[in-house]
Design a protein around this motif. Structure first.
Motif, PDB file in Angstrom:
ATOM      1  N   VAL A 185       0.834  -1.202   0.000  1.00  0.00           N
ATOM      2  CA  VAL A 185       0.000   0.000   0.000  1.00  0.00           C
ATOM      3  C   VAL A 185       0.869   1.252   0.000  1.00  0.00           C
ATOM      4  O   VAL A 185       0.655   2.173  -0.796  1.00  0.00           O
ATOM      5  N   VAL A 186       1.876   1.321   0.891  1.00  0.00           N
ATOM      6  CA  VAL A 186       2.681   2.540   0.963  1.00  0.00           C
ATOM      7  C   VAL A 186       3.533   2.715  -0.292  1.00  0.00           C
ATOM      8  O   VAL A 186       3.766   3.856  -0.747  1.00  0.00           O
ATOM      9  N   ALA A 187       3.975   1.605  -0.883  1.00  0.00           N
ATOM     10  CA  ALA A 187       4.729   1.702  -2.140  1.00  0.00           C
ATOM     11  C   ALA A 187       3.836   2.256  -3.247  1.00  0.00           C
ATOM     12  O   ALA A 187       4.255   3.134  -4.022  1.00  0.00           O
ATOM     13  N   ASP A 188       2.602   1.772  -3.321  1.00  0.00           N
ATOM     14  CA  ASP A 188       1.656   2.271  -4.330  1.00  0.00           C
ATOM     15  C   ASP A 188       1.302   3.732  -4.075  1.00  0.00           C
ATOM     16  O   ASP A 188       1.162   4.528  -5.012  1.00  0.00           O
ATOM     17  N   TYR A 189       1.150   4.081  -2.806  1.00  0.00           N
ATOM     18  CA  TYR A 189       0.820   5.462  -2.412  1.00  0.00           C
ATOM     19  C   TYR A 189       1.908   6.436  -2.866  1.00  0.00           C
ATOM     20  O   TYR A 189       1.622   7.484  -3.451  1.00  0.00           O
ATOM     21  N   VAL A 190       3.171   6.078  -2.618  1.00  0.00           N
ATOM     22  CA  VAL A 190       4.270   6.957  -3.043  1.00  0.00           C
ATOM     23  C   VAL A 190       4.359   6.991  -4.567  1.00  0.00           C
ATOM     24  O   VAL A 190       4.602   8.043  -5.167  1.00  0.00           O
ATOM     25  N   GLU A 191       4.141   5.839  -5.184  1.00  0.00           N
ATOM     26  CA  GLU A 191       4.162   5.772  -6.654  1.00  0.00           C
ATOM     27  C   GLU A 191       3.129   6.716  -7.261  1.00  0.00           C
ATOM     28  O   GLU A 191       3.402   7.399  -8.260  1.00  0.00           O
ATOM     29  N   GLU A 192       1.955   6.783  -6.658  1.00  0.00           N
ATOM     30  CA  GLU A 192       0.897   7.683  -7.142  1.00  0.00           C
ATOM     31  C   GLU A 192       1.343   9.141  -7.102  1.00  0.00           C
ATOM     32  O   GLU A 192       0.901   9.954  -7.900  1.00  0.00           O
ATOM     33  N   LYS A 193       2.221   9.469  -6.166  1.00  0.00           N
ATOM     34  CA  LYS A 193       2.656  10.846  -5.983  1.00  0.00           C
ATOM     35  C   LYS A 193       3.959  11.161  -6.722  1.00  0.00           C
ATOM     36  O   LYS A 193       4.492  12.265  -6.605  1.00  0.00           O
ATOM     37  N   GLN A 194       4.450  10.205  -7.458  1.00  0.00           N
ATOM     38  CA  GLN A 194       5.777  10.320  -8.050  1.00  0.00           C
ATOM     39  C   GLN A 194       5.971  11.583  -8.877  1.00  0.00           C
ATOM     40  O   GLN A 194       6.969  12.302  -8.731  1.00  0.00           O
ATOM     41  N   ASP A 195       5.051  11.895  -9.763  1.00  0.00           N
ATOM     42  CA  ASP A 195       5.218  13.053 -10.640  1.00  0.00           C
ATOM     43  C   ASP A 195       5.281  14.350  -9.839  1.00  0.00           C
ATOM     44  O   ASP A 195       6.109  15.224 -10.108  1.00  0.00           O
TER      45      ASP A 195
END
Length: 283
Positions: A209-219
């Protein structure tokens, strides 16, 4: 000289408090009618044990106005100006306490009180920015002007491991909490205009979940102000923290990545396992 003061919800580490010479005034956590100072008399883990035993969440209370005045008076006596930061005024009466203290002392020409419109290290980012400007010799009113422009760009969000604490505190319905637990849903909570609002829901084990959460904010993270980013958590499994940190480090963008643990007030409301990445969006 300008003294930077914050209430304890800024969740800065001892190292950062010392580095920037920040005065921290604690809020209060109330368990069984006993009042404890946030960050001094009680730990988040003690709060979790009490909450689980009582199937409840602690009450939290603003700083005492007389204590705020006393802290300010020692700087006023030395002719030192102050900039004070508080948790969002929509979340706590702390801002009013600070404002009223300044008014009672007729110290508006020496003290500025800023409603961060944020919480946790969303406040901390503003505190650090003000301290860095003060170190460069900027005057109080110029710093306040810059912070007022900057605070709208502070991105504060977090994902929660359990909805139990939000439900106990009245911030989540029983049905939502039950469904979230059953379906292993982990909502993202965003701070927008000084208020907490539900965002995207993630599903699965918390390290994913936290990996996906940070990935969503990558840009957005790649365009953020480079100086500081916070990975702030309320206590979590090392595997979960490492998953978030790895994603942030892979960006190779930030000068400093700070890992901080949320204090008692924030932990009381969100519970164990909450993690957020907080930063200042680029202009």
């Amino acid at each position: 000289m300008i003294k930077i003061i914050s209430d304890s919800t800024c969740d800065l580490s001892e190292e950062l408090i010392k580095r920037y010479d920040v005065e921290v005034i604690p809020l209060h956590i109330i368990l069984d009618e006993e009042s404890y100072e946030d960050g001094r008399d009680i730990t988040p883990d003690q709060i979790y044990r009490w909450a689980d035993e009582h199937k409840s969440v602690p009450k939290t209370a603003a700083c005492a106005q007389e204590k705020v005045k006393k802290r300010m008076q020692k700087y006023l006596r030395d002719g030192i100006e102050m900039i004070c930061f508080t948790i969002s005024a929509t979340m706590s009466s702390t801002n009013n306490v600070f404002v009223n203290a300044v008014e009672e002392m007729n110290a508006g020409n020496m003290v500025s009180v800023i409603d961060s419109e944020n919480l946790s290290t969303g406040v901390g980012l503003q505190v650090i920015a003000a301290a860095e400007m003060a170190q460069k010799g900027m005057d109080r009113l110029a710093i306040v002007q810059e912070i007022e422009k900057m605070k709208k760009r502070v991105s504060a969000s977090f994902v929660v491991d359990t909805l139990t604490y939000l439900h106990r505190g009245g911030r989540c319905s029983g049905v939502s909490a039950l469904l979230g637990t059953t379906l292993k849903l982990h909502p993202q909570i965003d701070v927008i205009d000084g208020k907490m609002q539900p965002g995207k829901k993630f599903r699965g084990k918390m390290h994913k979940v936290v990996a996906d959460y940070v990935e969503e904010k990558q840009d957005e993270l790649k365009q953020a102000v480079k100086s500081h980013v916070f990975v702030t958590h309320s206590g979590c499994d090392e595997k979960v923290l490492d998953a978030a940190l790895e994603k942030v480090r892979q960006l190779n963008h930030f000068d400093e990545i700070h890992v901080t643990r949320a204090g008692g007030v924030i932990s009381s409301h969100c519970g164990y396992g909450t993690l957020g990445v907080l930063y200042v969006r680029g202009e």
